[in-house]
Design an enzyme around this catalytic site. Structure first.
Site, PDB file in Angstrom:
ATOM      1  N   ARG A  45      48.317  33.694  51.665  1.00  0.00           N
ATOM      2  CA  ARG A  45      47.407  33.845  50.522  1.00  0.00           C
ATOM      3  C   ARG A  45      45.988  33.523  50.967  1.00  0.00           C
ATOM      4  NH1 ARG A  45      51.927  31.406  47.735  1.00  0.00           N
ATOM      5  NH2 ARG A  45      51.035  29.324  47.893  1.00  0.00           N
ATOM      6  N   LYS A 136      37.165  31.079  33.742  1.00  0.00           N
ATOM      7  CA  LYS A 136      37.762  32.211  33.038  1.00  0.00           C
ATOM      8  C   LYS A 136      39.003  31.792  32.267  1.00  0.00           C
ATOM      9  CE  LYS A 136      40.798  35.157  34.085  1.00  0.00           C
ATOM     10  NZ  LYS A 136      41.667  36.072  34.819  1.00  0.00           N
ATOM     11  N   LYS A 221      34.684  39.381  28.971  1.00  0.00           N
ATOM     12  CA  LYS A 221      35.515  40.204  29.868  1.00  0.00           C
ATOM     13  C   LYS A 221      36.566  40.927  29.030  1.00  0.00           C
ATOM     14  CE  LYS A 221      38.558  39.991  33.901  1.00  0.00           C
ATOM     15  NZ  LYS A 221      38.749  39.444  35.243  1.00  0.00           N
TER      16      LYS A 221
HETATM   17  C1  5MM Z   1      43.667  38.724  38.981  1.00  0.00           C
HETATM   18  O1  5MM Z   1      44.570  38.590  37.889  1.00  0.00           O
HETATM   19  C2  5MM Z   1      44.168  37.621  36.916  1.00  0.00           C
HETATM   20  C3  5MM Z   1      45.167  36.546  36.759  1.00  0.00           C
HETATM   21  O2  5MM Z   1      46.358  36.975  36.235  1.00  0.00           O
HETATM   22  P1  5MM Z   1      47.600  35.929  36.040  1.00  0.00           P
HETATM   23  O3  5MM Z   1      47.101  34.675  35.430  1.00  0.00           O
HETATM   24  O4  5MM Z   1      48.491  36.715  35.119  1.00  0.00           O
HETATM   25  O5  5MM Z   1      48.207  35.711  37.370  1.00  0.00           O
HETATM   26  C4  5MM Z   1      43.828  38.354  35.595  1.00  0.00           C
HETATM   27  O6  5MM Z   1      43.498  37.487  34.554  1.00  0.00           O
HETATM   28  C5  5MM Z   1      42.637  39.200  35.888  1.00  0.00           C
HETATM   29  O7  5MM Z   1      41.525  38.392  36.153  1.00  0.00           O
HETATM   30  C6  5MM Z   1      42.269  40.156  34.777  1.00  0.00           C
HETATM   31  O8  5MM Z   1      43.362  40.624  34.042  1.00  0.00           O
HETATM   32  C7  5MM Z   1      41.581  41.345  35.406  1.00  0.00           C
HETATM   33  O9  5MM Z   1      42.403  41.859  36.414  1.00  0.00           O
HETATM   34  P2  5MM Z   1      42.767  43.396  36.395  1.00  0.00           P
HETATM   35  O10 5MM Z   1      43.787  43.563  37.486  1.00  0.00           O
HETATM   36  O11 5MM Z   1      43.288  43.716  35.033  1.00  0.00           O
HETATM   37  O12 5MM Z   1      41.440  44.083  36.705  1.00  0.00           O
END
Ligand code: 5MM
Length: 341
Positions: A45, A136, A221
């Site tokens: 990671r 966030k 966002k």
């Molecule tokens: C990168 O993914 C973020 C974290 O997701 P999990 O908490 O479910 O693991 C997610 O919040 C992300 O920042 C947003 O959804 C935007 O990512 P996408 O892939 O939708 O552009």
């Protein structure tokens, strides 16, 4: 000297730049690594994320901030440099995901509420010390018309939590990214996505006002307004731009400096084309940019596949998507530019 929240927020939506969402929780990054047949170890990671943060000009020219996960904000690169320092050296702002994920909402099957407020004040103080200047929190709003999802209760609970989170962030000198994600997984049409997004954003800003959140020090966002994946329909970038801008004009105060979209499962090029169409339809009262996870990372993940020899190729793939989205954030992208990748 403490930086002003308003200045941090403006830096996050600087011209031609956007945010890299690299805050996948352990479960999500495992899913992404499974897809490229890489074991999700702490070292893998780290190596993977380090390669993006060290992607030279791509970071410097197109990435304004990086959202990190708790593990990553504490991690050191292979040469011992804290990853946060590499991000800062590239001129980007380090940020941190602070929500504890979406959990089933009691009494409302199919709805979720995002948790994580307990102890948040203390966690934010620590993250500030670790270098985070924005945070966030993602609320998840699913659509399932047959099951009456989302309920008004779910929208209210999620927006209330987002407002409490945002107020705590600002108290700590951290800019909150508020992310109310209306999922694109359902079978709904674009009009339903518009309606649910509108109700959610109206409720969100009502809660942010009630919590006395400084909107000039806040980044939104959101999802774009698009038909659900299972609807079998697609909307053109012009249609997506028209409906998404309509909903923002009706709900998002001009005091908000910037809107940084999630990609939500759109293809790389769709996410870029839709962002571009919105900026091409300007002028707009807010900056419109990206805060993509999958639409920035799918290409580099595939190119990397866990192999040291592929690091340069993966950085190139990341640089291409970052540049395409940087252009889209200014309405200067066109499909023929994709060939340069
Ligand atoms: C990168 O993914 C973020 C974290 O997701 P999990 O908490 O479910 O693991 C997610 O919040 C992300 O920042 C947003 O959804 C935007 O990512 P996408 O892939 O939708 O552009």
């Amino acid at each position: 000297m403490t930086e002003r929240l308003e200045d941090i927020a403006l830096a996050m939506v600087a011209d031609g730049k956007g945010i890299l969402a690299a805050d996948e929780s352990s479960g999500t990054i495992k899913k992404r690594f499974d897809a490229i047949k890489v074991e999700s170890t702490e070292e893998n990671r780290r190596d993977y994320r380090e390669l993006m943060f060290r992607a030279g000009d791509a970071m410097k020219n197109h990435i304004s901030g990086v959202i990190l996960y708790d593990e990553t904000i504490r991690q050191k690169a292979a040469d011992g440099t804290p990853l946060v320092d590499i991000i800062k050296a590239a001129g980007a702002v380090p940020g941190i995901k602070v929500d504890a994920g979406a959990k089933p909402l009691a009494g409302f099957p199919g709805d979720t509420v995002t948790e994580g407020l307990d102890g948040l004040r203390e966690r934010l103080a620590e993250y500030y010390k670790l270098g985070a200047r924005f945070a966030k929190w993602r609320a998840v709003i699913d659509i399932n018309e047959e099951e009456n999802v989302p309920s008004a209760t779910a929208i209210d609970a999620n927006c209330h939590a987002l407002a409490r989170y945002a107020a705590l962030c600002q108290e700590a000198g951290i800019v909150p990214i508020v992310e109310p994600e209306v999922l694109m997984d359902g079978a709904h049409d674009i009009d339903t996505c518009y309606e649910v997004t509108k109700v959610t954003l109206l409720q969100l800003f009502s809660e942010l006002y009630a919590a006395d959140v400084n909107l000039a020090g806040t980044i939104l966002k959101p999802n774009m307004v698009i038909p659900g994946k299972k609807s079998g329909t697609k909307a053109s970038p012009e249609q997506v731009a028209e409906m998404t801008l309509k909903v923002f004009r009706e709900t998002v105060p001009v005091a908000v400096p910037g809107i940084a979209f999630l990609s939500g499962g759109q293809s790389d090029e769709e996410a870029t084309a839709n962002l571009n169409a919105m900026n091409a339809a300007g002028p707009l009262p807010w900056k419109l940019t990206f805060s993509y996870g999958r639409a920035l990372q799918a290409a580099p993940q595939k190119a990397w596949a866990g192999k040291k020899d592929n690091v340069t190729a993966a950085q190139k793939a990341f640089a291409h998507r970052a540049r395409m989205n940087g252009l889209a954030a200014q309405g200067k992208w066109s499909p023929d530019l994709e060939k340069q990748g």
